[in-house]
Design an enzyme around this catalytic site. Structure first.
Site, PDB file in Angstrom:
ATOM      1  CB  ILE A 315      -0.940   0.008   1.218  1.00  0.00           C
ATOM      2  CG1 ILE A 315      -1.890  -1.187   1.153  1.00  0.00           C
ATOM      3  CG2 ILE A 315      -1.730   1.319   1.274  1.00  0.00           C
ATOM      4  CD1 ILE A 315      -2.876  -1.259   2.286  1.00  0.00           C
ATOM      5  N   PRO A 316       1.130   1.850  -1.157  1.00  0.00           N
ATOM      6  CG  PRO A 316       0.970   2.645  -3.354  1.00  0.00           C
ATOM      7  CD  PRO A 316       0.333   1.679  -2.387  1.00  0.00           C
ATOM      8  CB  CYS A 317       1.747   5.340   2.750  1.00  0.00           C
ATOM      9  SG  CYS A 317       2.986   4.349   3.600  1.00  0.00           S
ATOM     10  CG  HIS A 318       6.471   4.626  -1.247  1.00  0.00           C
ATOM     11  ND1 HIS A 318       5.834   3.411  -1.084  1.00  0.00           N
ATOM     12  CD2 HIS A 318       6.801   4.699  -2.573  1.00  0.00           C
ATOM     13  CE1 HIS A 318       5.796   2.784  -2.248  1.00  0.00           C
ATOM     14  NE2 HIS A 318       6.376   3.538  -3.163  1.00  0.00           N
ATOM     15  NE  ARG A 319       3.796   3.892  -5.866  1.00  0.00           N
ATOM     16  CZ  ARG A 319       3.243   2.811  -6.393  1.00  0.00           C
ATOM     17  NH1 ARG A 319       1.947   2.809  -6.681  1.00  0.00           N
ATOM     18  NH2 ARG A 319       3.968   1.728  -6.630  1.00  0.00           N
TER      19      ARG A 319
END
Length: 349
Positions: A315-319
C-alpha cells in the site's frame, strides 16, 4: 553524481550506523581500498577519505573491493553461519530444551548466539527454540493431542508453567487457540534492509521494515486485535510477497497481487484504496487524496491514515508527498521514501 550536501548526510549516517540507509549508498574508503555498507562495524574513516556511491557496482567499477566485515554484496543482515547452524539444529530436534553444554558441544559461545539471534529475529536463541517447541505443542493440540501430553513433550513438568509459557509466547492459553487465530511471521531480506511479514494462509496482515520505530507495539496491537498467536513460520501469502518484493526491487513489478487483510476505520480503508490506485512512478499530495475521498479538508486525517498503514510498499503511502513537493513523513524513514520514489520513476521511464 552525489551532491556535496548529500555526502555530508551520508557521512553522518555512516557515523551513526543508521539502518534506514541500507541499500541507499555505499562508501569507498580511499585509505584501505574497500567499500562498505552504511552500518559497517569497522572503525569510521575521515570524511575526506570517503567516496560515496549509489550502487555496489559503482564502487566496484571505481576499483574498491568489498569489505570483509560488512559484506556489502550480500543482503543487509544476511543470516550468519552460526544462526544457520543453530536453526538447523532446532529443526533436527525441535523439542530439545537447550542448555549451556549444548552450545559447548557445537563449539558455540552462548552469548554470541544470543546476540546474533536477537539481531536476526528480534529474540534470543533460547526464546526462538522455545517458540518452536510451543509451535509444535499448538500443532499437537489442534491435531487432538491432550494438553498434558503436549506439555510433557515440550519438557514442562508443571501444567501451570506450561500454560504460562504458552500464553506468554502465543498470546493465548493453549485450549483457546485454533487454526482461525494463528498468524505466522517471517523475516524478508530486501535491498533496503530487512522487513517482517505476518500472515495467515489466506492473506498478508503486516509488512514493515524491521527497524521501524514502534514496530513491537504495532505487532502487539495486531495480535490483540486479531486475538491471534504470532509464531515464526511461512505461509502462502508470505511466499507470494517475498517473490513479488524481489521482482519489485528488480524493477520488474509495479502492482502487487498478494491478498491483503486490512484493519482500519472506513475512512482509513478509503485512503488506502486511493493509495493503491496511484500509478508507480507518480506521486499525489495529501490534499489530492483528501479530495478523492470526498473530504477536501481532511488532509491531516489522510496523513494519519498513511501513518497507520501496516503494509509498507504494497500500500504505497510513500507515493504521498506535501503540496509544496516536500517528501512529508514516512514510517520507514525519509531516505527510504526518497529511494523508493526514485526507483519507481526509473522503472516507469
Amino acid at each position: 553524481m552525489i551532491l556535496a550536501d548529500r555526502k555530508e548526510e551520508y557521512y553522518r549516517a555512516l557515523l551513526e550506523k543508521r539502518t534506514e540507509y541500507e541499500g541507499v549508498f555505499y562508501v569507498g574508503v580511499k585509505t584501505t581500498g574497500v567499500f562498505c555498507r552504511p552500518t559497517c562495524p569497522a572503525r569510521k574513516p575521515k570524511f575526506e577519505n570517503c567516496e560515496f556511491y549509489e550502487t555496489a557496482e559503482q564502487a566496484l567499477l571505481a576499483s574498491f573491493r568489498p569489505c570483509q566485515r560488512c559484506r556489502p554484496l550480500s543482503h543487509p543482515n544476511q543470516v550468519s553461519e552460526l544462526v544457520r547452524l543453530l536453526v538447523e539444529a532446532v529443526e533436527e530436534n525441535p523439542e530439545k530444551r537447550w542448555k549451556d553444554q549444548d552450545f559447548e558441544n557445537l563449539s558455540i559461545d552462548a552469548s554470541t548466539a544470543r546476540r546474533q539471534f536477537k539481531k536476526r529475529f528480534g529474540m534470543t536463541f533460547v526464546k526462538y527454540a522455545r517458540a518452536r517447541r510451543m509451535g509444535l505443542a499448538l500443532k499437537s493440540i489442534r491435531a487432538g493431542q491432550t494438553v498434558i501430553d503436549a506439555q510433557l513433550s515440550t519438557g514442562y513438568d508443571s501444567s501451570s508453567g506450561f500454560r504460562d509459557a504458552f500464553s506468554r509466547i502465543m498470546g493465548a492459553a493453549p485450549t483457546l487457540l485454533d487454526d482461525s487465530n494463528l498468524l505466522k511471521a517471517s523475516w524478508l531480506d530486501t535491498p533496503l534492509g530487512p522487513m517482517i511479514a505476518i500472515a495467515n494462509e489466506e492473506a498478508l496482515y503486516l509488512l514493515e521494515f524491521v527497524d521501524r520505530r514502534g514496530l513491537e507495539r504495532e505487532i502487539e496491537r495486531l495480535r490483540q486485535k486479531t486475538k491471534s498467536a504470532i509464531i515464526p513460520g511461512i505461509t502462502n501469502p508470505i511466499r507470494s510477497i517475498e517473490s513479488e518484493l524481489a521482482q519489485y526491487f528488480d524493477g520488474k513489478l509495479s502492482e502487487f497481487k498478494t491478498p491483503l487483510m486490512l484493519f482500519g476505520s472506513p475512512f482509513q480503508k478509503s485512503v488506502w484504496e486511493q493509495l493503491i490506485k496511484i500509478p508507480s512512478g507518480e506521486t499525489r499530495s495529501y490534499s489530492d487524496i483528501a479530495l478523492t475521498v470526498g473530504n477536501p479538508n481532511a488532509f491531516r486525517a489522510v496523513a494519519q491514515a498513511n501513518g497507520a498503514n501496516q503494509l509498507a510498499i504494497v500500500i504505497p503511502c510513500h507515493r504521498v508527498i506535501n503540496t509544496n513537493g516536500g517528501l512529508g513523513g514516512y514510517g520507514g524513514g525519509l531516505t527510504r521514501k526518497n529511494w523508493l520514489l526514485n526507483h519507481e520513476k526509473q522503472g516507469s521511464n
